[in-house]
Design an enzyme around this catalytic site. Structure first.
Site, short mmCIF file in Angstrom:
data_model
loop_
_atom_site.label_atom_id
_atom_site.label_comp_id
_atom_site.label_asym_id
_atom_site.label_seq_id
_atom_site.Cartn_x
_atom_site.Cartn_y
_atom_site.Cartn_z
N ARG A 42 0.80 -1.23 0.00
CA ARG A 42 0.00 0.00 0.00
C ARG A 42 0.83 1.28 0.00
O ARG A 42 0.61 2.16 -0.80
CB ARG A 42 -0.93 0.00 1.21
N HIS A 88 -8.12 -3.79 -7.70
CA HIS A 88 -7.87 -3.06 -6.45
C HIS A 88 -9.18 -2.88 -5.67
O HIS A 88 -9.80 -1.80 -5.70
CB HIS A 88 -7.26 -1.68 -6.79
N TYR A 132 -18.16 13.28 -13.38
CA TYR A 132 -18.08 14.48 -14.19
C TYR A 132 -16.74 14.62 -14.92
O TYR A 132 -16.63 15.42 -15.85
CB TYR A 132 -18.28 15.73 -13.32
#
Length: 840
Positions: A42, A88, A132
């Protein structure tokens, strides 16, 4: 009859499978497992491609989706969904935040994602929702994925074993250094700055050519980090530390210019900010400091930034000290520290790496990638050459091939005949025109399959020429790849050539400038250099005020309020100093402390001051009685002291260079005695000691030999009963200055120092001034010039500045004139001298 009671022999069967462990051992191992999971999976980047798993998975998912730099943009939500569903499974917000950062040109030196829409700003504005915005890979990101389909890197199963994902990307460029990385793991963190592509490529090529090179050699190519927001790195020592040890603290300073506005005032225009600084927050903090008075001289603050870049305008008031405002802005707002921790995963283990080690691991990775790619390409080229060999033989025997195929019962029989698995004689009802051709052909399975798929048009002589040309090209490729695999220098040459191609394609100008460390801002830089008056009370309250705040008055005036001591307290000392001076503060108990003038709080005229115990460690009953302003002492200089009971001593000034925060002993005093005044002398001076009852004595300073700090001293003047020393002045032969004597009741006079003849030490001296009821006892004596000013301070806090020229020059043994009007119960506490040109 059956029973539900278990067999006694089986009761302990489950217990036999329980493993007994110490809880601290289990917790330790579990925490280590968790920590390594965070570290490797990570938080830390891989040294080979410079990516964390989430970055790698996003890019690979985009590659699999076909969202390349040449395709149209795709909705970010689509990319996030594919990444989360296939590779993921840690939540869409974490993936989208990473995608956004890879598209921000102020976060990444070389953005890996080409974003379309609102992807945030330097002001800390968040990106628009993923539904968006749109994105696709940036061209440079494709270079990280180049050749991934050629078995160049290892693959591993994804989280549900349904697909495979790359463990690392091929990475044609050393992305770890180009874009840097930051992350917090368990018990460790990484913070790697970005760099300029051209410099990193040059350094990598130099390392390939010179494996034994040093970090200093590499720094001939890599000047330092190159932040996407530009700005300046101050000092090279921290850069060398970061590159040689993997750790360092870089001072990053904003880029700004001082301009003159149309109104004639100055303004500071900031055009670049330190990396990762929030512009809106910086502007807000500056505004807060201006409003709170921490930054003085600012009249207006505007953010005029646009799409073309940063522009923050700080307008200054007329007469504001530009240097001081600059330094205040640098200390608190326009300069930050970037702590370099070059920590990355090497073979799955976290390691802090130097610049050379980082590049070495990248070169090793590229060697493995190029080797595996060459092996893959060689295998494909050999396969293609094998097919082309079959095609050439087919063209040479076109008529026989056609006859063999047309006489065969089906495709399988034709393949068997071409490969020789079935003899022509065994084929029933077939009449072959070329019964002996089979032994000449001897095709392989692959060649036979290819021939059966060929069109008749490919058997023409022109096609044969093209096949021959292609075969020669393939053979050249085979020879080249075999040479690369056989010679490591040729393999390294391939790596260098590809790096140079990347440099030619993506190199750009350096954005961050490296500055010399002389520009370091200290606290002293934030203080304007000016003459100040320092006021000290008997209860050890202390403050400073600009000397220029006090206008000269005619002698005999009352002055104005200069301090407001608390009830029962009185002003004991006023002296002039420069705000950047070092002060040696001598106390009545014979101690000396060292203090910077600017450390004394600056306050208004009516302020009481701050307790001196906050600045120096004074004991109960200890008060400052004398101050020496100096930065450095000359070897021949001495500190000459005089006590209330008339003792005088000289001590080498070098003994006062290292003064502890708790002070050191300046002189040992008898019971009832106190240190009164101090002068700096050089062995050529005469000493003039004045007493409260108006007596003075002048003698050569060498009559008082040098002594250690712990000495008491020798008798300087023979005091009359009830008399005490008031002050000390150092003079020399030919000195045309005057001795100014001021009494408690505000009277004073000037007398030429030449009128005080030299005597032997420990005499009664000469009468200097009459100390009758009108004058009162002598408060202080000072050596003054005609164009000097004096600042007189009363015990009640009244202060008056007066030109020395207003005080008459008279002979000894006179009463003098009124210098300052003091009220009943008040009296002159102290006098200091300031240059007369301070008023200009």
């Amino acid at each position: 009859m059956s029973s539900d009671v278990p067999d006694p022999e089986d009761v302990d069967a489950p217990a036999a499978n329980v493993e007994h462990v110490r809880i601290e051992d289990e917790m330790e191992q579990s925490y280590i497992d968790y920590a390594m999971s965070v570290i490797a999976g990570r938080a830390l980047p891989d040294v080979r491609d410079g990516l964390k798993p989430v970055h790698r998975r996003i890019l690979y998912a985009m590659d699999q989706m076909g969202v390349s730099s040449g395709s149209s943009h795709r909705k970010s939500s689509s990319i996030v969904g594919e990444t989360m569903g296939d590779y993921h499974p840690h939540g869409d917000s974490a993936i989208y935040d990473t995608l956004v950062r890879m598209a921000q040109d102020f976060s990444m030196r070389y953005p890996l994602v080409d974003g379309q829409g609102n992807f945030g700003s330097m002001d800390g504005d968040p990106a628009a929702a993923m539904r968006y915005t749109e994105a696709r890979m940036a061209p440079i990101a494709e270079e990280l994925l180049a050749d991934i389909e050629k078995d160049t890197v290892d693959f591993q199963s994804n989280y549900d074993d349904r697909l495979e994902e790359p463990a690392v990307l091929p990475a044609k460029l050393p992305n770890l250094l180009l874009n840097g990385s930051s992350g917090i793991a368990v018990g460790m963190s990484t913070n790697i700055p970005p760099h300029n592509l051209g410099e990193i490529v040059d350094a990598t090529v130099h390392l390939i050519d010179n494996p034994d090179c040093t970090v200093e050699d590499l720094m001939d190519h890599v000047k330092g980090p190159d932040f996407p927001t530009g700005a300046n790195i101050v000092g090279k020592d921290a850069i060398y530390s970061a590159y040689s040890t993997g750790r360092g603290r870089l001072r990053v300073r904003a880029e700004y210019d001082v301009e003159r506005s149309e109104k004639g005032s100055d303004r500071i225009v900031v055009t670049e900010l330190p990396f990762q600084e929030n512009k809106a927050r910086v502007v807000e903090r500056i505004a807060d400091d201006v409003n709170e008075g921490k930054i003085e001289g600012v009249s207006d603050l505007r953010d005029e930034s646009d799409r073309n870049g940063v522009r923050v305008v700080i307008d200054l008031k007329r007469g504001a000290n530009v240097d001081v405002v600059e330094n205040q802005l640098l200390e608190h707002h326009l300069e930050s520290t970037f702590g370099v921790i070059n920590l990355a995963l090497v073979d799955g283990q976290p390691r802090v790496l130097s610049l050379k080690e980082t590049l070495e691991h990248y070169v090793d990775h590229r060697k493995e990638v190029v080797r595996r790619r060459s092996e893959h390409d060689l295998e494909e080229a050999q396969d293609r050459a094998h097919i082309l060999e079959g095609r050439l033989r087919a063209v040479d025997n076109a008529e026989a091939i056609v006859d063999l195929i047309t006489e065969s019962a089906d495709r399988d029989e034709a393949r068997a005949i071409l490969t020789g698995d079935v003899a022509l004689a065994e084929v029933e009802d077939a009449e072959f025109e070329y019964p002996n051709v089979q032994a000449e052909l001897d095709f392989s399975e692959d060649q036979a399959d290819h021939i059966l798929r060929m069109q008749l048009g490919s058997l023409t002589s022109m096609e044969a020429a093209e096949i021959e040309e292609e075969y020669e090209d393939v053979q050249e490729t085979i020879d080249y790849l075999q040479a690369v695999l056989a010679d490591e220098q040729k393999l390294l040459g391939v790596i260098k050539d590809e790096l140079r191609e990347m440099q030619e394609e993506y190199d750009d100008e350096r954005r961050t400038t490296i500055m010399e460390a002389e520009g370091q801002v200290t606290h002293e830089d934030l203080i304007p250099e000016e003459d100040v008056l320092v006021v000290i009370t008997e209860d050890d309250y202390i403050k400073r005020m600009p000397a220029a705040n006090f206008d000269p008055q005619k002698r005999g005036g009352k002055g104005i309020i200069g301090s407001d001591p608390k009830e029962g307290d009185r002003v004991s000392k006023v002296f002039r100093a420069n705000s950047h001076d070092y002060l040696l503060c001598f106390t009545n108990q014979g101690q000396v402390y060292r203090l910077k003038t600017y450390e004394i709080p600056e306050m208004s005229r009516t302020a009481r001051g701050k307790s001196a115990v906050n600045l120096i460690d004074l004991d109960d009953g200890e008060e400052i009685t004398a101050v020496v302003n100096t930065d450095d002492f000359e070897p021949e200089e001495c500190i000459t002291m005089v006590t209330r009971n008339g003792y005088v001593k000289r001590t080498c000034a070098a003994d006062f260079e290292n003064i502890l925060s708790t002070g050191i002993i300046a002189a040992s005093l008898e019971a009832g005695d106190a240190l009164v005044d101090v002068e700096v002398t050089d062995g050529t001076k005469d000493l003039v000691i004045a007493t409260e009852q108006g007596m003075t004595i002048r003698f050569d300073e060498t009559e008082a030999r040098e002594m250690g700090r712990n000495a008491r001293g020798v008798n300087g003047i023979k005091l009359q009963e009830g008399d005490h020393v008031a002050g000390l002045v150092a003079t020399e032969h030919g000195d045309d200055r005057s001795l100014l004597t001021v009494t408690t009741n505000g009277y004073g006079k000037r007398t030429k120092l030449s009128e005080y003849r030299a005597q032997s030490r420990y005499g009664k001296g000469l009468i200097d001034i009459k100390t009758d009821e009108r004058n009162g006892p002598v408060t202080t004596v000072k050596a003054v010039e005609d164009d000097d000013h004096i600042v007189v301070m009363s015990a009640q806090g009244q202060i008056m500045r007066c030109p020395v020229a207003n005080i008459s020059t008279v002979g000894r043994n006179t009463k003098g004139v009124k210098v300052m009007e003091v009220e009943a119960g008040d009296g002159v506490a102290s006098v200091t001298v300031v240059p007369g040109n301070d008023e200009e």
